[in-house]
Design an enzyme around this catalytic site. Structure first.
Site, PDB file in Angstrom:
ATOM      1  N   SER A  41      50.924  36.612  40.789  1.00 41.54           N
ATOM      2  CA  SER A  41      49.496  36.298  40.895  1.00 41.54           C
ATOM      3  C   SER A  41      48.845  37.023  42.059  1.00 41.54           C
ATOM      4  O   SER A  41      47.635  37.239  42.064  1.00 41.54           O
ATOM      5  CB  SER A  41      49.291  34.786  41.034  1.00 41.54           C
ATOM      6  N   GLU A  62      54.070  25.642  50.419  1.00 40.82           N
ATOM      7  CA  GLU A  62      52.998  26.288  51.189  1.00 40.82           C
ATOM      8  C   GLU A  62      53.084  26.018  52.686  1.00 40.82           C
ATOM      9  O   GLU A  62      52.795  26.905  53.505  1.00 40.82           O
ATOM     10  CB  GLU A  62      51.632  25.857  50.652  1.00 40.82           C
ATOM     11  N   PHE A  87      45.945  26.158  46.928  1.00 36.76           N
ATOM     12  CA  PHE A  87      47.171  25.563  47.460  1.00 36.76           C
ATOM     13  C   PHE A  87      47.429  25.983  48.907  1.00 36.76           C
ATOM     14  O   PHE A  87      47.891  25.175  49.725  1.00 36.76           O
ATOM     15  CB  PHE A  87      48.365  25.951  46.580  1.00 36.76           C
ATOM     16  N   ARG A 171      39.971  36.872  41.863  1.00 32.15           N
ATOM     17  CA  ARG A 171      40.437  37.603  40.691  1.00 32.15           C
ATOM     18  C   ARG A 171      39.294  37.838  39.706  1.00 32.15           C
ATOM     19  O   ARG A 171      39.463  38.516  38.695  1.00 32.15           O
ATOM     20  CB  ARG A 171      41.564  36.834  40.006  1.00 32.15           C
TER      21      ARG A 171
END
Length: 319
Positions: A41, A62, A87, A171
């Site tokens: 990603s 994370e 996140f 994105r």
């Protein structure tokens, strides 16, 4: 051809981010990447293949990811900590605050697929609070690039900057913005369209919509200044003071205006340059839907910005 009628090439800024980090790493062996099972990603597959010993994948963890990044920075590396913005910021807020910002660790936090880019995945994946949250943390620079050129420049500037930086990378496909003399500096705004009737201050994916709105308003005899406020913290107060001289400001962002870019502009203007304002952003909890549908529903498109500008100025639309 005008921004309102053109069909420009569109870019996924994650591609530019990944390519720029790879270029930096080729020239500087201090550059490393830390991810949370987000190689794909983050578009970092080529980086992993080229520099397999300089990419650390901590898995879906994370808090560990940010802590590892801070540790690498303390060891003299320049870590780019890369993960989905929703996140990265929500789950690791304490580590961002304490390990990075308060400790002034030289960590580059890269929030991927920010805003509502995940669209149909719904509220758990919308990252609309990130700028508001991070702007409240002292000693943390927050950058929201608007297009591919600015994304690459922001990554390079962050690598050269000594201290923690958060870069918001979307994105959502965006066009390359028109510029005559492009220069990027952290903490400095960019005027993309001049005007004296009002100022439209935008960041990130909203900037090209702001430019299209300015063109539409120009057709109605309204001269709108468009300011690309890529650095939200520290914000360019000189640009805000100049914007306030128009007598009206509209802010636009793909996130919460309350506490985000809109909040930052309002805080400055309330104390130093009182001016009529309209803050465009998301109101809070959002429904599930495509990014395009959400942007349109909440007025974060050129027609929505144009309407807000008219209302702020008290101008009725010509029939």
């Amino acid at each position: 051809m005008s921004a309102a009628t053109a069909s420009p090439s569109l870019f996924d800024c994650r591609d530019i981010y990944a390519r720029t980090v790879e270029e930096l790493a080729a020239a500087d062996d201090r550059i490393v990447v830390v991810v949370n099972d987000s190689v794909g990603s983050s578009k970092l597959g080529k980086f992993r293949d080229r520099f397999p010993r300089r990419l650390v994948n901590v898995g879906i963890a994370e808090q560990n990811m940010v802590g590892v990044g801070a540790g690498l920075a303390n060891g003299g590396k320049i870590p780019f900590v890369s993960g989905a913005a929703c996140f990265l910021t929500a789950r690791a807020m304490e580590q961002i605050k304490v390990d990075c910002a308060y400790s002034q660790a030289n960590v580059k936090l890269c929030g991927i697929s920010s805003g509502v880019a995940y669209g149909e995945l719904g509220a758990t994946h919308h990252s609309i609070e990130d700028v508001a949250w991070l702007r409240a943390i002292d000693k943390l620079t927050v950058i929201v690039p608007a297009d591919p050129w600015q994304t690459a420049e922001a990554i390079r500037a962050a690598a050269d900057f000594d201290g923690p930086v958060f870069i918001r990378i979307s994105r959502m496909p965006v066009p390359e913005l028109p510029r005559t003399d492009p220069v990027f500096r952290i903490g400095k705004a960019e005027v993309l369209h001049d005007g004296s009737d009002l100022a439209i201050i935008a960041s990130g994916t909203s900037v090209h919509h702001a430019l299209a709105a300015a063109e539409a308003l120009a057709g109605e005899g309204i001269a709108a200044r468009v300011i690309n406020m890529a650095t939200v913290s520290p914000i360019d107060t000189d640009a805000l003071a100049a914007a306030a001289t128009t007598g009206a400001i509209v802010t636009v962002e793909e996130g919460l205006a309350r506490g985000g870019l809109g909040g930052a502009v309002a805080e400055y203007c309330a104390a130093h340059a009182p001016v009529r304002m309209r803050m465009l952003g998301f109101p809070g909890f959002l429904p599930t839907g495509s990014a395009a549908w959400l942007m349109e529903r909440f007025g974060l498109t050129a027609p929505g910005i144009t309407t807000a500008a008219r209302e702020l100025l008290g101008v009725a639309r010509a029939q």
